[in-house]
Design an enzyme around this catalytic site. Structure first.
Site, PDB file in Angstrom:
ATOM      1  N   ARG A   1     -11.098  -0.801   2.509  1.00 23.23           N
ATOM      2  CA  ARG A   1     -12.559  -0.916   2.600  1.00 23.23           C
ATOM      3  C   ARG A   1     -13.206  -0.921   1.218  1.00 23.23           C
ATOM      4  O   ARG A   1     -14.287  -1.472   1.030  1.00 23.23           O
ATOM      5  CB  ARG A   1     -13.100   0.227   3.463  1.00 23.23           C
TER       6      ARG A   1
ATOM      7  N   ASP B   1       0.838  -1.200   0.000  1.00 25.74           N
ATOM      8  CA  ASP B   1       0.000   0.000   0.000  1.00 25.74           C
ATOM      9  C   ASP B   1       0.871   1.248   0.000  1.00 25.74           C
ATOM     10  O   ASP B   1       1.406   1.643   1.028  1.00 25.74           O
ATOM     11  CB  ASP B   1      -0.918  -0.012   1.224  1.00 25.74           C
TER      12      ASP B   1
ATOM     13  N   LYS C   1       1.602   7.817   0.987  1.00 29.56           N
ATOM     14  CA  LYS C   1       2.087   7.785   2.360  1.00 29.56           C
ATOM     15  C   LYS C   1       3.491   8.377   2.442  1.00 29.56           C
ATOM     16  O   LYS C   1       4.229   8.415   1.443  1.00 29.56           O
ATOM     17  CB  LYS C   1       2.160   6.329   2.864  1.00 29.56           C
TER      18      LYS C   1
END
Length: 459
Positions: free
Chosen positions: A310, A229, A236
């Site tokens: 999600r 990710d 990030k």
């Protein structure tokens, strides 16, 4: 794999587990030289502390070990690589113990991740206690090792295709059925959210679908499989990206849980759904404020591309509803907010069914595999409102992040279907007895024991 657990040995050294209540009783019955040895070494009784007591000839006479009670697992966990290399046996004269818990702790304490670097130190050995269910212990330990190995493997060697291969190995072992939908076929089969998150990677996204068993309750396991990710276009920082190889921890958990269920031939109809992707950056990456279609039919505005877990789970959860299951369980390294609220060791439990939640918590306490229930607080759904779509994938406020993530997922669950959601870290940040730094199974033993309970008691 478990050479530090053996069935026979000509010689073995007593390992004496003692609680704080039983330690004084044991000490009172010891000879003067043992009492002097303990006093000289200023041994302080604490859980997981141990002391080697020698014979007059210099050999080891026995080892005393502090434990918290008969269900203690972890006090045994650091012994395989802490004690001198020898064979030991558990002497429970002074303390009633659960042999399965003791041997599981010892088994887990022998874990090493050696794919890239070999460790030549050999662990001490333990004789299997009498009346110990070795089959169950080895299955549990193997499942936990599987979780650790999958999470510890760097993303280069644990992409969507690798997870699919691991799933195929398990299905081959237990004669389960598996199908894998790959790449643009996700669009053809109506899994648009999984495809949108994973399309920016040169490693195609996938939905893994496993089916096993033909009788009993229908249980569906869903696991988040984000192999790496980056955060997507909401990238990030370098420090926050450091551990993102573990973002497929949910997938690792449900594969291991499925292997336990199949190994013990539980009488259920099992289905496992794993959406697996890389959340990468490229010219075709999905963007903040894009509106995605989902399998459920709801539209989702992307408030943040780093809330991708999600998004892929919603398609899988929608499919999980299809067969009207008796129970849906999902596992995901979903939010940093759960870790901020509960720290690194306690997975957050969300559940729409009090019977399931209350019994799972009791079982987690019994198994020393703790969970903490958090609320599905419906007023917080306002935080996920969107002006242009049915729902936003995250809140602008940054508050209640684990709760709003769970509320998002709940929108894709049939209201009458019992649903358990674990938001977990899947990582040990420090070395603890039986739990080295690295990937970790959290809630796995509790979930398995709960499924055994659910089969018998849920009407």
């Amino acid at each position: 794999m478990f050479t530090h657990l053996i069935k026979k040995s000509a010689k073995s050294i007593p390992l004496i587990p003692l609680t704080s209540e039983k330690f004084p009783l044991w000490l009172k019955e010891q000879p003067k030289e043992t009492k002097l040895w303990i006093e000289t070494h200023q041994f302080t009784f604490k859980e997981s502390h141990y002391l080697i007591i020698p014979h007059n000839n210099g050999h080891i006479k026995e080892v005393i070990l502090g434990i918290s009670g008969k269900n203690d697992i972890w006090s045994y966990g650091h012994l395989p690589f802490s004690l001198p290399k020898a064979t030991y046996r558990i002497d429970d004269t002074y303390e009633s113990i659960t042999p399965e818990k003791a041997t599981l702790g010892w088994a887990l304490g022998g874990y090493l991740f050696e794919r890239y670097k070999k460790n030549h130190k050999k662990p001490a050995q333990l004789l299997w206690p009498k009346n110990c269910d070795s089959h169950k212990v080895l299955n549990l330990a193997s499942a936990i090792f599987l979780v650790r190995d999958l999470i510890n493997t760097p993303a280069e060697d644990m992409g969507p295709a690798h997870i699919a291969e691991e799933a195929k190995k398990i299905t081959l072992q237990y004669k389960a059925k598996i199908s894998v939908i790959t790449g643009d076929d996700l669009l053809k089969k109506n899994y648009p959210a999984i495809h949108a998150v994973g399309r920016a990677s040169d490693r195609a996204p996938r939905l893994i679908d496993i089916n096993w068993g033909n009788r009993g309750k229908k249980i569906v396991l869903v696991g988040k499989g984000v192999c790496f990710d980056t955060g997507g276009l909401d990238i990030k920082s370098a420090s926050n990206m450091q551990l993102m190889k573990k973002d497929m921890g949910g997938a690792a958990h449900v594969l291991a849980l499925a292997s336990l269920i199949m190994a013990h031939k539980l009488p259920i109809q099992l289905r496992v759904l794993i959406p697996t992707v890389d959340n990468n950056i490229s010219g075709n990456a999905y963007r903040p404020m894009d509106v995605l279609n989902t399998r459920h039919g709801l539209t989702v505005e992307i408030g943040n591309t780093d809330a991708e877990g999600r998004v892929i789970l919603c398609d899988a959860l929608s499919e999980a509803n299809k067969t009207n299951p008796d129970l849906i369980i999902d596992c995901a390294t979903l939010t940093g907010a759960a870790g901020i609220a509960l720290g690194p060791d306690l997975p957050a439990l969300f559940c729409n069914d009090d019977f399931c939640a209350e019994n799972l918590l009791k079982i987690s306490d019994r198994e020393n595999d703790l969970l903490w229930r958090m609320p599905l607080y419906k007023p917080y759904l306002k935080m996920l409102e969107s002006r242009v779509a049915d729902i936003n994938n995250c809140s602008d406020s940054g508050l209640a992040g684990a709760i709003t993530a769970a509320l998002f997922l709940e929108k894709f669950i049939h209201p009458k279907t019992p649903w358990i959601h674990l938001d977990l870290r899947a990582w040990n940040f420090t070395n603890k007895p039986g739990r080295p730094i690295g990937g970790e199974a959290m809630g796995l033993r509790a979930l398995y024991s709960f499924i055994e309970f659910f089969i018998k008691h849920k009407k």
